[in-house]
Design an enzyme around this catalytic site. Structure first.
Site, PDB file in Angstrom:
ATOM      1  N   ASP A 138       0.879  -1.173   0.000  1.00 28.68           N
ATOM      2  CA  ASP A 138       0.000   0.000   0.000  1.00 28.68           C
ATOM      3  C   ASP A 138       0.910   1.213   0.000  1.00 28.68           C
ATOM      4  O   ASP A 138       1.567   1.512   1.006  1.00 28.68           O
ATOM      5  CB  ASP A 138      -0.899  -0.022   1.238  1.00 28.68           C
ATOM      6  CG  ASP A 138      -1.711   1.250   1.412  1.00 28.68           C
ATOM      7  OD1 ASP A 138      -1.658   2.139   0.535  1.00 28.68           O
ATOM      8  OD2 ASP A 138      -2.389   1.379   2.454  1.00 28.68           O
ATOM      9  N   TYR A 193      -8.131  14.596  -9.699  1.00 29.31           N
ATOM     10  CA  TYR A 193      -7.031  13.870 -10.343  1.00 29.31           C
ATOM     11  C   TYR A 193      -5.950  14.837 -10.842  1.00 29.31           C
ATOM     12  O   TYR A 193      -4.756  14.611 -10.642  1.00 29.31           O
ATOM     13  CB  TYR A 193      -7.574  13.041 -11.502  1.00 29.31           C
ATOM     14  CG  TYR A 193      -6.541  12.166 -12.166  1.00 29.31           C
ATOM     15  CD1 TYR A 193      -6.042  11.031 -11.517  1.00 29.31           C
ATOM     16  CD2 TYR A 193      -6.057  12.457 -13.439  1.00 29.31           C
ATOM     17  CE1 TYR A 193      -5.093  10.213 -12.124  1.00 29.31           C
ATOM     18  CE2 TYR A 193      -5.122  11.650 -14.053  1.00 29.31           C
ATOM     19  CZ  TYR A 193      -4.635  10.535 -13.390  1.00 29.31           C
ATOM     20  OH  TYR A 193      -3.691   9.724 -14.001  1.00 29.31           O
TER      21      TYR A 193
END
Length: 256
Positions: free
Chosen positions: A64, A156
């Protein structure tokens, strides 16, 4: 001319599919050793098989990128297995298209944690390993969304713009230690992100390519992987703090 990456140890995040997988395979063909990380362990198995078939070695690790503990563990295991680290490819990321008014704080924080904090943590913790090797290369995956605006891309685009500027800051900071840092800015690539864009925009990948690029197609994963490997190779030793746009001319040419 073949690129000099043989013997280098390359850590690639998001290597379970798409650009990360293509990059791992291309590095392996050049003789590099691969540390492939992802949360997708099934995908990593396929990537490792391709690396082996290409004649090299792969270490696959669940990772992660928003976890500092994971970064510490991944890099320690890379050194334990292959003796050090020469290259970091910060490739992992997620993509969300949504109007800003429909973007929750939870969604904002999740994407930023992966796309921006993950890059920060990778750079922070890989630096001592690169210094041990006398220098190295960090390659950060940004996007054309980090260069120009688009509706539905406030989240984004903000993340990829952050990666773009962070890359330049790191390049300035790390040059005295012989560590080069560059960013890559692809258009849509034939990956799950492009499949998501098809569903979200209502346009096919072919239509996206025609609309966004003079070349008339979206990118293949190999189009991006070729640039990644070049930026890791000895032949790019004078390049740092730069943006490498892989977009078929889409951000450079006006379409009428």
């Amino acid at each position: 001319m073949s690129l000099t990456v043989s013997g280098k140890v390359v850590v690639i995040t998001g290597a379970g599919a798409g650009i990360g997988r293509a990059t791992a395979e291309l590095f392996a063909k050049g003789g590099a050793k691969i540390v492939a990380t992802d949360i997708n362990m099934d995908g990593l198995k396929t990537t490792a098989d391709l690396v082996t078939k290409a004649g090299s070695e792969a270490l696959t690790l669940k990772h992660d990128v928003a976890s500092e503990d994971d970064w510490i563990s991944v890099l320690a295991k890379a050194k334990e297995t292959f003796g050090g680290v020469d290259v970091l490819v910060n490739n992992a990321g997620i993509y969300i298209i949504a109007p800003v008014t429909e973007t929750s704080l939870e969604t904002w924080n999740k994407l930023m944690a992966i796309n921006v904090t993950g890059v920060f943590l990778g750079a922070k913790h890989v630096i001592p390993y690169l210094v041990e090797r006398g220098g190295g290369s960090i390659i950060n995956m940004s996007s054309v969304a980090g260069l120009q605006g688009a509706a539905g891309h406030a989240l984004y685009g903000a993340s990829k713009g952050a990666v773009r500027i962070m890359t330049k800051d790191l390049a300035a900071e790390l040059a005295p230690q012989n560590i080069r840092v560059n960013s890559i800015h692809p258009t849509y690539v034939k990956t799950a992100m492009a499949e998501y864009a098809e569903k979200t925009t209502g346009m096919s990948q072919g239509e996206l390519g025609q609309r966004l690029t003079p070349i008339g197609r979206i990118a293949e994963t190999s189009d991006v992987a070729n640039v990644v490997v070049f930026l890791a190779a000895d032949e790019s030793a004078y390049l740092t703090g730069s943006e490498f746009v892989v977009d078929g001319g889409g951000t450079s040419v006006l379409s009428f």
